[in-house]
Write a protein that holds these residues in place. Structure first.
Motif, PDB file in Angstrom:
ATOM      1  N   ILE A  10       0.830  -1.207   0.000  1.00 48.50           N
ATOM      2  CA  ILE A  10       0.000   0.000   0.000  1.00 48.50           C
ATOM      3  C   ILE A  10       0.864   1.256   0.000  1.00 48.50           C
ATOM      4  CG2 ILE A  10      -1.695   1.305   1.351  1.00 48.50           C
ATOM      5  CD1 ILE A  10      -2.893  -1.351   2.220  1.00 48.50           C
ATOM      6  N   ALA A  11       1.935   1.234   0.772  1.00 44.98           N
ATOM      7  CA  ALA A  11       2.838   2.388   0.784  1.00 44.98           C
ATOM      8  C   ALA A  11       3.439   2.629  -0.592  1.00 44.98           C
ATOM      9  CB  ALA A  11       3.947   2.166   1.815  1.00 44.98           C
ATOM     10  N   SER A  12       3.746   1.550  -1.297  1.00 43.99           N
ATOM     11  CA  SER A  12       4.352   1.709  -2.620  1.00 43.99           C
ATOM     12  C   SER A  12       3.367   2.289  -3.632  1.00 43.99           C
ATOM     13  CB  SER A  12       4.892   0.368  -3.120  1.00 43.99           C
ATOM     14  OG  SER A  12       3.824  -0.557  -3.333  1.00 43.99           O
ATOM     15  N   LEU A  13       2.112   1.877  -3.578  1.00 45.40           N
ATOM     16  CA  LEU A  13       1.150   2.403  -4.553  1.00 45.40           C
ATOM     17  C   LEU A  13       0.772   3.847  -4.247  1.00 45.40           C
ATOM     18  CD1 LEU A  13      -2.120   2.516  -3.565  1.00 45.40           C
ATOM     19  CD2 LEU A  13      -1.793   0.057  -3.555  1.00 45.40           C
ATOM     20  N   LEU A  14       0.795   4.222  -2.945  1.00 44.61           N
ATOM     21  CA  LEU A  14       0.483   5.603  -2.592  1.00 44.61           C
ATOM     22  C   LEU A  14       1.596   6.569  -2.963  1.00 44.61           C
ATOM     23  CD1 LEU A  14      -1.245   5.181   0.903  1.00 44.61           C
ATOM     24  CD2 LEU A  14      -2.320   5.764  -1.268  1.00 44.61           C
ATOM     25  N   SER A  15       2.796   6.049  -3.152  1.00 48.50           N
ATOM     26  CA  SER A  15       3.936   6.905  -3.488  1.00 48.50           C
ATOM     27  C   SER A  15       4.093   7.104  -4.991  1.00 48.50           C
ATOM     28  CB  SER A  15       5.221   6.303  -2.917  1.00 48.50           C
ATOM     29  OG  SER A  15       5.499   5.049  -3.540  1.00 48.50           O
ATOM     30  N   LEU A  16       3.210   6.488  -5.787  1.00 50.10           N
ATOM     31  CA  LEU A  16       3.332   6.587  -7.245  1.00 50.10           C
ATOM     32  C   LEU A  16       2.942   7.970  -7.737  1.00 50.10           C
ATOM     33  CD1 LEU A  16       1.687   3.214  -8.351  1.00 50.10           C
ATOM     34  CD2 LEU A  16       4.121   3.737  -8.301  1.00 50.10           C
ATOM     35  N   ASP A  17       3.600   8.412  -8.812  1.00 53.96           N
ATOM     36  CA  ASP A  17       3.103   9.587  -9.512  1.00 53.96           C
ATOM     37  C   ASP A  17       2.406   9.104 -10.779  1.00 53.96           C
ATOM     38  OD1 ASP A  17       5.045   9.076 -11.473  1.00 53.96           O
ATOM     39  OD2 ASP A  17       6.503  10.398 -10.503  1.00 53.96           O
ATOM     40  N   SER A  18       1.852  10.030 -11.560  1.00 56.56           N
ATOM     41  CA  SER A  18       0.988   9.644 -12.680  1.00 56.56           C
ATOM     42  C   SER A  18       1.742   8.951 -13.808  1.00 56.56           C
ATOM     43  CB  SER A  18       0.275  10.874 -13.234  1.00 56.56           C
ATOM     44  OG  SER A  18       1.212  11.774 -13.783  1.00 56.56           O
ATOM     45  N   SER A  19       3.066   9.089 -13.877  1.00 54.92           N
ATOM     46  CA  SER A  19       3.807   8.480 -14.980  1.00 54.92           C
ATOM     47  C   SER A  19       4.401   7.128 -14.608  1.00 54.92           C
ATOM     48  CB  SER A  19       4.926   9.420 -15.433  1.00 54.92           C
ATOM     49  OG  SER A  19       5.829   9.665 -14.366  1.00 54.92           O
ATOM     50  N   SER A  20       4.183   6.703 -13.378  1.00 51.08           N
ATOM     51  CA  SER A  20       4.776   5.447 -12.920  1.00 51.08           C
ATOM     52  C   SER A  20       3.926   4.250 -13.336  1.00 51.08           C
ATOM     53  CB  SER A  20       4.913   5.451 -11.391  1.00 51.08           C
ATOM     54  OG  SER A  20       5.716   6.528 -10.967  1.00 51.08           O
ATOM     55  N   VAL A  21       4.580   3.115 -13.458  1.00 52.45           N
ATOM     56  CA  VAL A  21       3.889   1.879 -13.769  1.00 52.45           C
ATOM     57  C   VAL A  21       3.214   1.359 -12.504  1.00 52.45           C
ATOM     58  CG1 VAL A  21       4.147  -0.493 -14.611  1.00 52.45           C
ATOM     59  CG2 VAL A  21       5.568   1.338 -15.555  1.00 52.45           C
ATOM     60  N   GLN A  22       1.950   0.987 -12.609  1.00 47.91           N
ATOM     61  CA  GLN A  22       1.224   0.482 -11.446  1.00 47.91           C
ATOM     62  C   GLN A  22       1.734  -0.897 -11.057  1.00 47.91           C
ATOM     63  OE1 GLN A  22      -2.948   0.524 -12.450  1.00 47.91           O
ATOM     64  NE2 GLN A  22      -3.288   2.381 -11.260  1.00 47.91           N
ATOM     65  N   ASP A  45      -2.295  -4.717   3.983  1.00 48.21           N
ATOM     66  CA  ASP A  45      -1.047  -5.408   3.636  1.00 48.21           C
ATOM     67  C   ASP A  45      -0.258  -5.817   4.880  1.00 48.21           C
ATOM     68  OD1 ASP A  45       0.077  -3.093   4.606  1.00 48.21           O
ATOM     69  OD2 ASP A  45       1.143  -2.561   2.759  1.00 48.21           O
ATOM     70  N   GLY A  46      -0.917  -5.800   6.023  1.00 46.57           N
ATOM     71  CA  GLY A  46      -0.258  -6.180   7.272  1.00 46.57           C
ATOM     72  C   GLY A  46       0.289  -5.005   8.039  1.00 46.57           C
ATOM     73  N   LYS A  47       0.698  -3.955   7.336  1.00 44.70           N
ATOM     74  CA  LYS A  47       1.230  -2.759   7.979  1.00 44.70           C
ATOM     75  C   LYS A  47       0.280  -1.566   7.834  1.00 44.70           C
ATOM     76  CE  LYS A  47       6.198  -3.730   7.640  1.00 44.70           C
ATOM     77  NZ  LYS A  47       7.492  -3.228   7.149  1.00 44.70           N
ATOM     78  N   MET A  48      -0.340  -1.480   6.671  1.00 48.57           N
ATOM     79  CA  MET A  48      -1.227  -0.350   6.393  1.00 48.57           C
ATOM     80  C   MET A  48      -2.580  -0.848   5.909  1.00 48.57           C
ATOM     81  SD  MET A  48       1.161   2.440   4.414  1.00 48.57           S
ATOM     82  CE  MET A  48      -0.188   3.599   4.364  1.00 48.57           C
ATOM     83  N   LYS A  49      -3.565  -0.001   6.071  1.00 49.03           N
ATOM     84  CA  LYS A  49      -4.881  -0.230   5.496  1.00 49.03           C
ATOM     85  C   LYS A  49      -5.298   1.009   4.720  1.00 49.03           C
ATOM     86  CE  LYS A  49      -6.834  -3.236   9.104  1.00 49.03           C
ATOM     87  NZ  LYS A  49      -7.890  -3.310  10.140  1.00 49.03           N
ATOM     88  N   ILE A  50      -6.088   0.786   3.682  1.00 46.86           N
ATOM     89  CA  ILE A  50      -6.642   1.895   2.922  1.00 46.86           C
ATOM     90  C   ILE A  50      -8.050   1.512   2.488  1.00 46.86           C
ATOM     91  CG2 ILE A  50      -5.654   1.086   0.727  1.00 46.86           C
ATOM     92  CD1 ILE A  50      -5.418   4.020  -0.129  1.00 46.86           C
ATOM     93  N   LYS A  51      -8.958   2.455   2.567  1.00 40.62           N
ATOM     94  CA  LYS A  51     -10.323   2.197   2.133  1.00 40.62           C
ATOM     95  C   LYS A  51     -10.341   1.962   0.625  1.00 40.62           C
ATOM     96  CE  LYS A  51     -12.422   4.973   5.799  1.00 40.62           C
ATOM     97  NZ  LYS A  51     -13.216   6.172   6.126  1.00 40.62           N
TER      98      LYS A  51
END
Length: 602
Positions: A10-22, A45-51
């Motif tokens: 979750i931390a990795s997907l939240l740190s993405l900018d618009s040009s990054s590969v998902q 993901d065990g460490k974080m949660k996101i709605k």
């Protein structure tokens, strides 16, 4: 490992900018619950949660048990959006995922405290890329098209909502309207709209006014693919929407529209949001179009119809469709669909093919009928689960099942809620005390009443063609001319079109009745009644027949609409079905009402 989540996913997907590969990450589904026609959950993901939210298209995966609470899923495509009014908090809109593991024994936890999806990275300077910037980067970069597609940050239409900031979509123009002018209190202007479809088959209507309409009218071409950004979304007006989407898009003169390169072209997946035949009644004479999937029971020969607008002859062919609701409906195919597809269906009619039709208009001919329009799309024997299920049902039992037409299937024993004589039951006072009923669209009710008066000197019938039942005129020499069939016949038939006064304990009202319903009320055909009327004498059988029809009780299924007469709107109540009173069923209905009243008073 199969039963593990992606570490720090979750931390990795939240740190993405618009040009990054998902990244494709595995998360645990926690607190899965329905909200409307969608499902929400917390991605863990065990460490974080996101709605997070799953679209309505994945409901079947949840119902079937593939996606379970406390189970694991792999996120394949998603969008992180800001939560309105909560600064820094985000939620995920998941548009594509796959089940990895069924429900675990408990929620996956680690020593790190769970978060609510707030960005952990320091704030970065970031500007969302517009459609033109994406295109310019593509043209200036010599990398292969596949690599360019990976770096491009395109939002699927299903992920858009009015609260989003910057976004870019890639869509194909599947329909383009004409540039129309209008005049209102604020002045004159012009407007046109396009229907856009993305690669997943999701559609949205985009509207442009004035400067934007003039700017983009020549830019948008049907069948081409475009990148679009800097548009706005709002809730769709159900009265005018033509596609299945809760939102509609508006583009202004500052919006950016760029045609995609040839390597970025795609054919959108066609999605059929089929409406069961027994539920078509609520769409009668509405602007909203419907999709239908059914088994072809019969195919008529091609006929030619003269179009009123330009007097041109156009081909038409009627087919009858049936589905698992044990109802049938007539679909009118026009132009090329009547000649080409119609002939194909006629050749294979003995095999009872399944067809799926997108964008049909629902009319009130014969109660309920369907008609193709210029943008209707038809697939014969489509490779979709609904078609396979329908074909299996029809081959195993449907072929031998008794079917009834949706327009006439209004008997007291019908279990069809929208069409049953015992649903929407009202008294006549409901019509007389609500003169605005049916102002926006026709509304349907059932009522029990007595025929109290039939005016004997009214025009009770019209001369009709024996082939198509449309009105005929006397030919110059002899016989009768049918404009619809474009032929002369020596004989015609009479069909009822009459008004009757009905009464109950709360009041009285005038009903308009057509041939099939009037025959049930009068007890004979219009031709037979005309013979009685021609007999001489004061006490002839004609008057006797009308008296016999009065003060008899019937169950009526009626539609209420508004019609304009001498610049004044008047309520019109049309009989859609007539049935004799089933006193056993009436008694059950009364007992149900008594039971409800007792529970309410307790």
């Amino acid at each position: 490992m199969e039963n593990s989540v992606t570490q720090d996913g979750i931390a990795s997907l939240l740190s993405l900018d618009s040009s990054s590969v998902q990244p494709q990450i595995v998360v645990q589904v926690v607190d899965l619950k329905p909200v409307g026609n969608r499902y929400t959950f917390n991605a863990n993901d065990g460490k974080m949660k996101i709605k997070a939210m799953l679209p309505a298209t994945l409901t079947s995966e949840i119902v079937s048990g593939k996606i379970q609470n406390l189970g694991l899923i792999r996120l394949l495509h998603y969008t992180a959006n800001d939560i309105p009014g909560k600064s820094g908090e985000k939620y995920l809109l998941v548009t594509k995922c796959e089940a990895v593991a069924s429900a675990l024994d408990s929620e996956i936890k680690s020593e790190t405290k769970a978060s609510t999806g707030i960005m952990l990275k320091p704030k970065q300077e970031f500007v969302a890329k517009s459609a033109s910037q994406i295109i310019n980067e593509q043209r200036g970069n010599a990398a292969p098209a596949a690599r360019m597609a990976m770096t491009r940050r395109v939002h699927p239409l299903v992920s858009l909502n009015p609260y989003q900031g910057s976004w870019t979509i890639k869509v194909r123009v599947t329909n383009k309207g004409v540039l129309r002018t209008y005049k209102n209190a604020r002045g004159e202007g012009c407007v046109f709209n396009v229907e856009l479809t993305d690669e997943e088959g999701t559609q949205i209507q985009a509207t442009m006014f004035n400067a934007a309409a003039k700017k983009f009218y020549d830019t948008f071409q049907k069948g081409k693919v475009y990148y679009i950004s800097r548009g706005t979304l709002k809730l769709a007006n159900k009265q005018f929407k033509t596609v299945q989407n809760d939102y509609e898009m508006t583009l202004n003169e500052y919006s950016e529209v760029e045609e995609a390169g040839s390597e970025e072209m795609f054919i959108p997946e066609t999605k059929f949001n089929s409406v069961p035949i027994d539920e078509l009644g609520t769409y009668v004479n509405q602007k909203e179009l419907v999709d239908v999937i059914g088994v072809v029971q019969s195919v008529s020969p091609t006929m030619s119809i003269r179009r009123k607008s330009d007097n041109e002859m156009i081909p038409k062919r009627d087919i009858v469709l049936a589905d698992e609701t044990k109802k049938t409906v007539v679909v009118s195919l026009w132009n090329d669909l009547a000649t080409d597809l119609g002939q194909e269906l006629l050749d294979m009619a003995d095999k009872y093919p399944v067809i799926a039709i997108k964008s049909l208009k629902v009319g009130d001919f014969q109660g309920v009928s369907l008609s193709t329009i210029s943008k209707s799309y038809v697939v014969v024997n489509p490779d979709i689960p609904e078609a396979a299920k329908l074909k299996s049902w029809y081959d195993s039992e449907g072929k031998e099942t008794s079917m009834s037409a949706i327009g006439s299937g209004m008997s007291p024993s019908a279990n069809n809620g929208s069409r049953s004589m015992y649903s929407d039951r009202v008294c006549l006072s409901h019509f007389t005390t609500n003169p605005s009923l049916g102002e926006d669209k026709p509304v349907f009710f059932s009522t029990r009443a007595y025929i109290s008066f039939i005016k004997p000197d009214q025009a009770m019938w019209y001369r009709a063609c024996k082939s198509c039942n449309k009105k005929v005129t006397e030919a110059m020499d002899s016989g009768y001319w049918c404009e619809g069939c474009q032929k002369k016949d020596e004989e015609c038939s009479l069909r009822y079109i009459m008004a009757v006064k009905v009464s109950d304990s709360t009041g009285e009202a005038w009903f308009s009745a057509f041939n099939d319903e009037a025959e049930k009320m009068i007890g004979c055909t219009a031709d037979e009644l005309n013979v009685l009327k021609s007999e001489e004498g004061e006490g002839n059988e004609f008057q006797t027949k009308l008296k016999e029809a009065t003060w008899s009780s019937h169950l009526f299924r009626v539609s209420v609409s508004q019609q304009e007469y001498n610049s004044e709107k008047r309520q019109r109540i049309t009989v859609r079905g007539v049935a004799p009173v089933d006193f056993a069923a009436e008694t059950r209905l009364l007992l149900q009402d008594i039971s409800k009243n007792k529970k309410t008073s307790q």
